[in-house]
Design an enzyme around this catalytic site. Structure first.
Site, short mmCIF file in Angstrom:
data_model
loop_
_atom_site.label_atom_id
_atom_site.label_comp_id
_atom_site.label_asym_id
_atom_site.label_seq_id
_atom_site.Cartn_x
_atom_site.Cartn_y
_atom_site.Cartn_z
N ASP A 71 -19.91 -0.47 -45.86
CA ASP A 71 -20.80 0.65 -46.25
C ASP A 71 -21.03 0.69 -47.71
O ASP A 71 -20.67 -0.35 -48.53
CB ASP A 71 -20.65 1.97 -45.58
CG ASP A 71 -22.08 2.25 -45.10
OD1 ASP A 71 -23.01 2.87 -45.89
OD2 ASP A 71 -22.35 2.39 -43.99
N HIS A 125 -23.54 7.64 -48.15
CA HIS A 125 -23.87 6.82 -46.79
C HIS A 125 -22.67 6.63 -46.05
O HIS A 125 -22.35 6.81 -44.80
CB HIS A 125 -24.88 5.78 -47.08
CG HIS A 125 -25.16 5.36 -45.74
ND1 HIS A 125 -24.63 4.19 -44.92
CD2 HIS A 125 -26.49 5.44 -44.90
CE1 HIS A 125 -25.30 3.74 -43.90
NE2 HIS A 125 -26.50 4.53 -43.80
N SER A 140 -27.94 4.78 -37.91
CA SER A 140 -26.73 4.77 -38.99
C SER A 140 -25.75 5.66 -38.63
O SER A 140 -24.60 5.44 -38.45
CB SER A 140 -26.92 5.08 -40.28
OG SER A 140 -27.35 3.88 -41.01
#
Length: 980
Positions: free
Chosen positions: A143, A174, A339
């Site tokens: 990520d 994120h 996600s």
């Protein structure tokens, strides 16, 4: 399948005690207790077993009598070894004897005695207690990175950077959020805080990545022997071959890959790669009310088009809306997207892997088998939205800890009568003469990374359930690698059932073999036989006028080439990548036609490969492919003989095509479209014999037609049409001028719709319309299904709609003299992706016409027995009594609902990493004993409270506010990008 029993102790292996969870709710304790055993023979001591229980005196007499007859009786020195224990005063079935210089003959003499069963050496057993560190599961998060001193993580083993930025930290949040859902140890706690966390920073702060970065990082993950890898990323390019091949290599090395299915819902055919691969666990999202999240991408896969049919994806769904995870530097926040759903499953997989006693049984296939077999199906939702259902961690644990290596199927059965789960198969019955129904089944092979299908799959129809009315053909992957393969089942109706109506059943038997890790077992191979039940609804063959054939063969999409969007206004979504199939981005149109009584079939082969006398209308929509000369000739002959044709075209303008080129950061080259929204020059070749052609004009605008509001989105106009045809024209904006020169102009009388009856006796009819966006789900603003109905009334029944033939917008057909017809873009590379063209010196030339597909129908082996009535309930991965499988030692408390403090997000603080919602309420259903005890506790509580209430004054209790959920934060993903 046989029920799985309890674990048996293998004397060749040391048993181990499963570690208890630590007080922090982690997946394993700091130390694991292991009991190791070893043995050795005690010299001169033998255990003499008897055929029954005898007193000490009798046992001594029997031994003395037997040894007296030994050849070396005089030389033997023997004595009974006294055993001072509570059992010595009771009869026994053995005796311990010390014999010096015992020969094999004397031992055999002992066994000759009628009351002596066997003689074996005495063994001394050693047990060693060892405390060793717990071998945590290695989890990789690919990520945007993670800060070094983030307070939520206690076991970050390694952070690596694969980007061109000189930092390991997360500048977006994120990657931190994803890692927190998996392994946060405080506040918003993850599933597996004690897992060994490996952070791979593969995205820059601008959300840019390259395939080469991933390839290097994947290789490193293989070297580090990663167990679970989470990819909360995705993109439409399933033909990025180096990336796809490397994913296969990862899973072949037993890396369990979990990936987000994408945030391009509710449109169908929007699955992202690599979640759409067979060996990857693809995860979709739901909210806390168990509704499929609007943003969650839907199936089917589009790899297999046009000749085949897509696979079922996602594999599983879980919470993805308003889920709580770690903030970028500290604290918690809520996010929505697949996600978020992906690390929920990755965390669950990590937790499950840590609980399995025999870790060797855990592999990408067995883990997926356990997840999909234990998933809870959501009511009223089809398989291309929910896959196998909602993640159920408890049931998955129970199945995985009773797992026996085997093969399984996804889906595990085919039921064309089950609605809505089996949509689209359940939406249309089958009939004689129709295109075969293709079901693409995935074979999961938990026995090994490689495998094969033994012999050929066997079709066994149930005679009492009319199974002999069905023909079945099966094609399959010759090699199952890695961990999976395909089983393509084509279903058709036998000729004898052409006028029959009813339900038919049968099943396909498949045997899978894999090399055994220990070659001494099963002759070096493990085998597993699986059954695929099939149930279909058969109706008499519909009349020709009701049958519509959809041309799939001439639809092309990204990948591999740059095929631009049909609506040029959609600048953030430049690629046409949804498959252009009636069950993907033309789903609503298909459903509408079915509701109107039409039967819609799919042509996945050239036009030369179907019997036109069986169909009323051939429907061509948004065609990008070229045509073989033989196809053009056959279509002209078919229309002369009564077949009708409807064409929905789109824009094609070479100047605009050059304008919409773009620079691809990943391949570092300019991408030029290989065609427009449709391949207008190819369509013009197809319809030129009737004096018809489309132009290279590009128009858009709102208008009214037959009292219906319409929107023309980047469509073309009709440049030429027969003088005795019906043509409708409207005033529209010149979008081509706007794209090229940023100028606005309105063009009056743009011909957009044409209807024509061919002159031959009994000939068919042709309808042309210059825009497909009004029947395409991708970016449709106003549907024109009513227009499609009117056109089908015209083509199938020769009924000209008065609203069109007498429309005030009717104009004289254009002759094509005003402007030249569009030409193919010079230097285009369509031949690279075309099934029709091949490279040639100068201009590309047509390939030789391929042979039509030929199915080899399986020879039936009929069964004169009754078929199962409920295929879903009948099919299970393992026949396990879930109530009898012991649960792990869990923490004693459950998540608590509490009022929110100022500044907190509207979500629950969930201790122990357990997700809120109906999931927790269902845990008790798995264990009826717990439910009963819980009910008794609640009942006792109310009795006590009632007693107190009688002796205390009443007072009003304050109300506690319920926390509010955050709204889903929808997002899109272009290329390989994070999917939140």
């Amino acid at each position: 399948m046989e029920p799985m029993g309890g674990a048996k102790l293998d004397p060749g292996h040391a048993p181990s005690v499963e570690p208890l969870p630590s007080s922090s709710g982690s997946n394993c304790s700091d130390l694991t207790l292991k009991l190791e055993f070893s043995t050795k023979v005690v010299e001169h001591e033998y255990i003499i077993g008897f055929t029954g229980y005898f007193s000490a005196k009798a046992r001594s007499l029997y031994i003395s009598s037997a040894l007296r007859n030994a050849a070396d009786a005089d030389a033997l020195e023997w004595r009974i070894v006294p055993r001072q224990n509570p059992a010595s005063d009771f009869p026994s079935d053995f005796e311990l004897v010390h014999i010096r210089q015992a020969s094999p003959g004397s031992l055999l003499t002992l066994e000759d005695h009628p009351y002596i069963k066997r003689v074996t050496p005495q063994r001394k057993v050693f047990r060693t207690l060892k405390y060793t560190p717990c071998s945590g599961v290695k989890v990789a998060v690919f990520d945007t990175g993670l800060s070094e001193k983030h307070p939520h993580f206690k076991n970050v083993k390694e952070r690596t950077n694969w980007t061109n930025e000189k930092t390991l930290d997360d500048g977006l949040g994120h990657g931190t959020f994803v890692a927190g859902v998996i392994a946060s140890m405080r506040e918003c706690q993850g599933f597996a805080p004690d897992s060994e966390l490996h952070i791979f920073r593969v995205f820059t702060n601008n959300q840019v990545s390259y395939t080469s970065w991933f390839l290097d990082a994947f290789n490193y993950a293989i070297l580090k022997k990663i167990d679970v890898l989470n990819l909360s990323i995705g993109g439409p390019d399933f033909m990025d071959h180096p990336f796809v091949d490397k994913v296969w290599e990862l899973t072949a090395n037993k890396v369990i890959m979990v990936s987000a299915i994408g945030n391009d819902g509710p449109l169908y055919g929007t699955l992202n790669n690599p979640a759409d691969q067979m060996d990857v666990i693809g995860v979709g999202g739901i909210d806390f009310e168990d509704n499929i999240a609007r943003f969650s991408s839907r199936g089917m896969t589009t790899w297999e088009l046009p000749g085949g049919y897509g696979r079922v994806k996602p594999d599983i769904v879980t919470y993805g809306s308003g889920v709580r995870g770690s903030g970028m530097k500290e604290g918690c926040r809520s996010l929505s997207g697949t996600s978020v759903a992906s690390p929920v499953v990755a965390g669950a997989v990590t937790l499950l892997a840590s609980t399995v006693l025999n870790r060797e049984l855990v592999n990408p296939a067995s883990m997926k088998q356990a997840l999909i077999a234990s998933a809870r199906r959501l009511p009223g939702v089809n398989m291309f939205e929910q896959g196998h259902g909602k993640l159920d961690l408890i049931r998955a644990y129970q199945i995985l800890n009773s797992y026996k290596p085997q093969a399984s199927l996804s889906p595990s059965y085919i039921d064309l009568t089950e609605s809505p789960y089996m949509w689209p198969y359940c939406s249309q019955p089958i009939y004689y003469g129709g295109m075969p129904t293709i079901v693409n089944v995935t074979i999961l092979n938990g026995m090994g990374v490689t495998g094969r299908i033994v012999d050929k799959p066997v079709w066994q129809p149930y005679l009492p359930q009319n199974g002999d009315h069905v023909d079945v053909a099966v094609s399959y992957a010759p090699v199952l690698w890695p961990w999976a393969g395909y089983l393509a089942v084509s279903i058709s109706v036998a000729k004898k059932a052409a006028s029959w109506e009813g339900v038919a059943q049968g099943h396909v038997m498949v045997t899978v073999a894999s090399p055994a890790e220990n070659d001494s077992e099963a002759g070096g191979e493990l085998t597993s036989t699986v059954k695929l039940p099939i149930k279909v609804k058969i109706v008499p063959t519909p009349p020709r006028s009701k049958r519509v054939l959809w041309d799939q063969y001439h639809n092309l999409r990204y990948p591999p080439g740059y095929f631009p969007r049909d609506n040029l206004r959609m600048k953030n979504d430049p690629l046409d990548w949804n498959g252009d199939h009636i069950h993907t981005n033309f789903k609503d149109m298909y459903q509408h036609l079915r509701s109107m009584g039409y039967f819609v079939e799919v042509l996945g082969a050239p036009i030369t490969c179907f019997d036109a006398s069986q169909y009323g209308t051939l429907l061509m929509v948004d065609s990008e492919e070229e045509y073989f000369p033989e196809e053009i000739t056959k279509l002209r002959r078919d229309i002369d003989n009564g077949l009708s044709l409807i064409v929905f075209s789109d824009w094609y303008n070479t100047s605009v095509m050059r304008k919409v080129k773009f620079y691809d950061e990943n391949t570092r080259q300019w991408w030029m479209p290989d065609t427009g929204g449709a391949n207008v020059p190819a369509l013009n070749d197809l319809i030129s014999v009737w004096g018809m052609a489309f132009s290279d004009g590009l128009y858009e605008g709102d208008f009214t037609l037959a009292d219906h509001d319409m929107y023309y989105a980047s469509g073309c106009s009709i440049a030429r049409f027969p003088e005795d045809g019906i043509v409708i024209a409207k005033n529209l904006k010149d979008q081509g001028l706007e794209v090229l020169k940023q100028e606005t102009a309105v063009v009056e009388g743009v011909p957009i719709l044409g209807l024509y009856q061919t002159p031959s006796d009994g000939g068919g009819r042709i309808a042309l319309y210059g825009d497909s966006n009004c029947i395409d789900d991708s970016h449709r603003q106003k549907d024109c299904f009513w227009l499609l109905d009117a056109l089908l009334q015209y083509t199938s029944y020769s009924m000209t709609p008065p609203s069109l033939s007498h429309s005030h917008s009717r104009v004289a057909p254009p002759t094509g003299a005003e402007r030249p017809l569009p030409q193919r873009l010079e230097g285009n590379h369509l031949y690279r992706y075309s099934k029709v063209l091949e490279a040639h010196l100068g201009d590309p030339k047509p390939r030789p016409l391929p042979a039509c597909p030929h199915l080899s129908w399986a020879k039936p082996q009929p069964l004169n027995e009754t078929a199962p009535s409920n295929l879903w309930k009948h099919q299970k991965l393992l026949s396990v009594d879930l109530d009898k499988v012991a649960l792990p030692n869990m923490r004693a408390y459950r998540p608590q609902v509490r009022p929110l403090s100022p500044g907190e997000s509207g979500a629950w603080d969930i201790p122990g990493g357990i997700m809120p919602g109906r999931y927790n309420q269902e845990v008790g259903q798995t264990i009826p004993v717990f439910a009963f005890l819980g009910a008794m506790v609640v009942l006792s509580f109310f009795v006590v409270q009632l007693t107190k209430a009688k002796s205390k004054p009443k007072r009003r209790k304050p109300r506690i506010k319920r926390p509010a959920y955050l709204q889903p934060q929808a997002a899109t993903a272009t290329g390989k990008s994070p999917t939140v």
